[in-house]
Design a protein around this motif. Structure first.
Motif, PDB file in Angstrom:
ATOM      1  N   TYR A   1       0.843  -1.193   0.000  1.00 56.16           N
ATOM      2  CA  TYR A   1       0.000   0.000   0.000  1.00 56.16           C
ATOM      3  C   TYR A   1       0.873   1.236   0.000  1.00 56.16           C
ATOM      4  CZ  TYR A   1       0.930  -0.573   4.978  1.00 56.16           C
ATOM      5  OH  TYR A   1       1.552  -0.757   6.182  1.00 56.16           O
ATOM      6  N   TYR A   2       0.284   2.324  -0.426  1.00 54.74           N
ATOM      7  CA  TYR A   2       0.975   3.601  -0.525  1.00 54.74           C
ATOM      8  C   TYR A   2       0.229   4.574   0.371  1.00 54.74           C
ATOM      9  CZ  TYR A   2       2.450   8.012  -2.639  1.00 54.74           C
ATOM     10  OH  TYR A   2       2.926   9.270  -2.862  1.00 54.74           O
ATOM     11  N   ALA A   3       0.922   5.174   1.310  1.00 59.26           N
ATOM     12  CA  ALA A   3       0.295   6.145   2.209  1.00 59.26           C
ATOM     13  C   ALA A   3       1.183   7.374   2.290  1.00 59.26           C
ATOM     14  CB  ALA A   3       0.110   5.541   3.599  1.00 59.26           C
ATOM     15  N   THR A   4       0.624   8.520   2.011  1.00 62.64           N
ATOM     16  CA  THR A   4       1.393   9.752   2.115  1.00 62.64           C
ATOM     17  C   THR A   4       1.280  10.314   3.518  1.00 62.64           C
ATOM     18  OG1 THR A   4      -0.489  11.078   1.411  1.00 62.64           O
ATOM     19  CG2 THR A   4       1.003  10.313  -0.302  1.00 62.64           C
ATOM     20  N   THR A   5       2.262  11.092   3.890  1.00 65.02           N
ATOM     21  CA  THR A   5       2.264  11.762   5.182  1.00 65.02           C
ATOM     22  C   THR A   5       2.411  13.255   4.932  1.00 65.02           C
ATOM     23  OG1 THR A   5       3.311   9.866   6.209  1.00 65.02           O
ATOM     24  CG2 THR A   5       3.406  11.905   7.418  1.00 65.02           C
TER      25      THR A   5
ATOM     26  N   GLU B   1       3.056  14.663  16.017  1.00 63.65           N
ATOM     27  CA  GLU B   1       2.257  13.579  16.608  1.00 63.65           C
ATOM     28  C   GLU B   1       1.245  13.008  15.609  1.00 63.65           C
ATOM     29  OE1 GLU B   1       1.114  17.589  17.823  1.00 63.65           O
ATOM     30  OE2 GLU B   1       2.902  16.542  18.421  1.00 63.65           O
ATOM     31  N   ARG B   2       0.764  13.828  14.683  1.00 58.85           N
ATOM     32  CA  ARG B   2      -0.139  13.316  13.648  1.00 58.85           C
ATOM     33  C   ARG B   2       0.633  12.455  12.656  1.00 58.85           C
ATOM     34  NH1 ARG B   2      -3.883  17.487  10.998  1.00 58.85           N
ATOM     35  NH2 ARG B   2      -4.758  17.375  13.083  1.00 58.85           N
ATOM     36  N   ARG B   3       1.836  12.864  12.300  1.00 58.20           N
ATOM     37  CA  ARG B   3       2.660  12.035  11.408  1.00 58.20           C
ATOM     38  C   ARG B   3       2.987  10.715  12.086  1.00 58.20           C
ATOM     39  NH1 ARG B   3       5.407  17.142  10.512  1.00 58.20           N
ATOM     40  NH2 ARG B   3       7.127  16.418  11.799  1.00 58.20           N
ATOM     41  N   ARG B   4       3.264  10.772  13.371  1.00 59.49           N
ATOM     42  CA  ARG B   4       3.557   9.543  14.125  1.00 59.49           C
ATOM     43  C   ARG B   4       2.344   8.614  14.129  1.00 59.49           C
ATOM     44  NH1 ARG B   4       7.880   7.688  17.440  1.00 59.49           N
ATOM     45  NH2 ARG B   4       7.155   5.698  18.205  1.00 59.49           N
ATOM     46  N   GLY B   5       1.154   9.203  14.230  1.00 64.53           N
ATOM     47  CA  GLY B   5      -0.071   8.410  14.183  1.00 64.53           C
ATOM     48  C   GLY B   5      -0.236   7.681  12.860  1.00 64.53           C
ATOM     49  N   THR B   6       0.160   8.329  11.773  1.00 64.82           N
ATOM     50  CA  THR B   6       0.105   7.681  10.460  1.00 64.82           C
ATOM     51  C   THR B   6       1.046   6.480  10.429  1.00 64.82           C
ATOM     52  OG1 THR B   6      -0.422   9.770   9.377  1.00 64.82           O
ATOM     53  CG2 THR B   6       0.437   8.019   7.980  1.00 64.82           C
ATOM     54  N   PHE B   7       2.255   6.663  10.934  1.00 64.53           N
ATOM     55  CA  PHE B   7       3.202   5.547  10.980  1.00 64.53           C
ATOM     56  C   PHE B   7       2.682   4.424  11.870  1.00 64.53           C
ATOM     57  CE2 PHE B   7       6.607   8.861  10.048  1.00 64.53           C
ATOM     58  CZ  PHE B   7       6.771   8.452   8.739  1.00 64.53           C
ATOM     59  N   ASP B   8       2.105   4.767  13.010  1.00 67.33           N
ATOM     60  CA  ASP B   8       1.571   3.749  13.918  1.00 67.33           C
ATOM     61  C   ASP B   8       0.421   2.980  13.280  1.00 67.33           C
ATOM     62  OD1 ASP B   8       3.425   4.493  15.822  1.00 67.33           O
ATOM     63  OD2 ASP B   8       2.003   5.695  16.995  1.00 67.33           O
ATOM     64  N   ALA B   9      -0.437   3.694  12.545  1.00 68.08           N
ATOM     65  CA  ALA B   9      -1.598   3.051  11.925  1.00 68.08           C
ATOM     66  C   ALA B   9      -1.198   2.091  10.807  1.00 68.08           C
ATOM     67  CB  ALA B   9      -2.552   4.112  11.382  1.00 68.08           C
TER      68      ALA B   9
ATOM     69  N   GLU C   1      13.165  11.157  11.875  1.00 70.75           N
ATOM     70  CA  GLU C   1      11.817  11.012  12.439  1.00 70.75           C
ATOM     71  C   GLU C   1      11.182   9.691  12.009  1.00 70.75           C
ATOM     72  OE1 GLU C   1       7.418  13.068  12.056  1.00 70.75           O
ATOM     73  OE2 GLU C   1       9.174  14.296  11.632  1.00 70.75           O
ATOM     74  N   ALA C   2      11.359   9.336  10.743  1.00 69.52           N
ATOM     75  CA  ALA C   2      10.803   8.081  10.244  1.00 69.52           C
ATOM     76  C   ALA C   2      11.460   6.888  10.935  1.00 69.52           C
ATOM     77  CB  ALA C   2      10.991   7.987   8.732  1.00 69.52           C
ATOM     78  N   LYS C   3      12.770   6.936  11.125  1.00 64.45           N
ATOM     79  CA  LYS C   3      13.473   5.834  11.796  1.00 64.45           C
ATOM     80  C   LYS C   3      13.024   5.704  13.239  1.00 64.45           C
ATOM     81  CE  LYS C   3      16.366   2.490  11.814  1.00 64.45           C
ATOM     82  NZ  LYS C   3      15.983   1.249  11.149  1.00 64.45           N
ATOM     83  N   SER C   4      12.783   6.826  13.898  1.00 61.47           N
ATOM     84  CA  SER C   4      12.299   6.804  15.270  1.00 61.47           C
ATOM     85  C   SER C   4      10.884   6.234  15.357  1.00 61.47           C
ATOM     86  CB  SER C   4      12.327   8.219  15.853  1.00 61.47           C
ATOM     87  OG  SER C   4      11.715   8.256  17.110  1.00 61.47           O
ATOM     88  N   ALA C   5      10.031   6.618  14.411  1.00 58.43           N
ATOM     89  CA  ALA C   5       8.643   6.164  14.415  1.00 58.43           C
ATOM     90  C   ALA C   5       8.501   4.719  13.948  1.00 58.43           C
ATOM     91  CB  ALA C   5       7.797   7.075  13.530  1.00 58.43           C
ATOM     92  N   CYS C   6       9.401   4.278  13.089  1.00 58.39           N
ATOM     93  CA  CYS C   6       9.341   2.933  12.494  1.00 58.39           C
ATOM     94  C   CYS C   6      10.699   2.259  12.617  1.00 58.39           C
ATOM     95  CB  CYS C   6       8.943   3.025  11.031  1.00 58.39           C
ATOM     96  SG  CYS C   6       7.519   4.035  10.707  1.00 58.39           S
TER      97      CYS C   6
END
Length: 75
Positions: A10-14, A21-29, A44-49
């Motif tokens: 899947y493809y999801a934009t941020t 915190e909203r960007r982090r929510g996208t990564f979490d979802a 930030e991406a490495k920290s979130a994922c």
């Protein structure tokens, strides 16, 4: 994006203008396995994922993006 869908991904934009915190929510979802980003958001991406492969397009360089390597055999 079509090929990603055919491959079962899947493809999801941020929205980079959104609060962190909203960007982090996208990564979490989505819990992505691969994140394509630029140098400004790679940390930030490495920290979130932490388990995702982070592809930083600024590190790849323009030449590699313009002339991708041939695909590997997948079958």
């Amino acid at each position: 994006m079509f090929a990603v869908g055919l491959a079962g991904g899947y493809y999801a934009t941020t929205n980079v203008a959104a609060p962190p915190e909203r960007r982090r929510g996208t990564f979490d979802a989505f819990a992505p396995d691969v994140v394509v980003t630029n140098s400004a958001y790679a940390a930030e991406a490495k920290s979130a994922c932490p388990t995702a492969a982070i592809i930083d397009v600024d590190v790849l360089g323009r030449e590699e993006l313009a002339n991708p390597r041939p695909p590997h055999r997948l079958a």
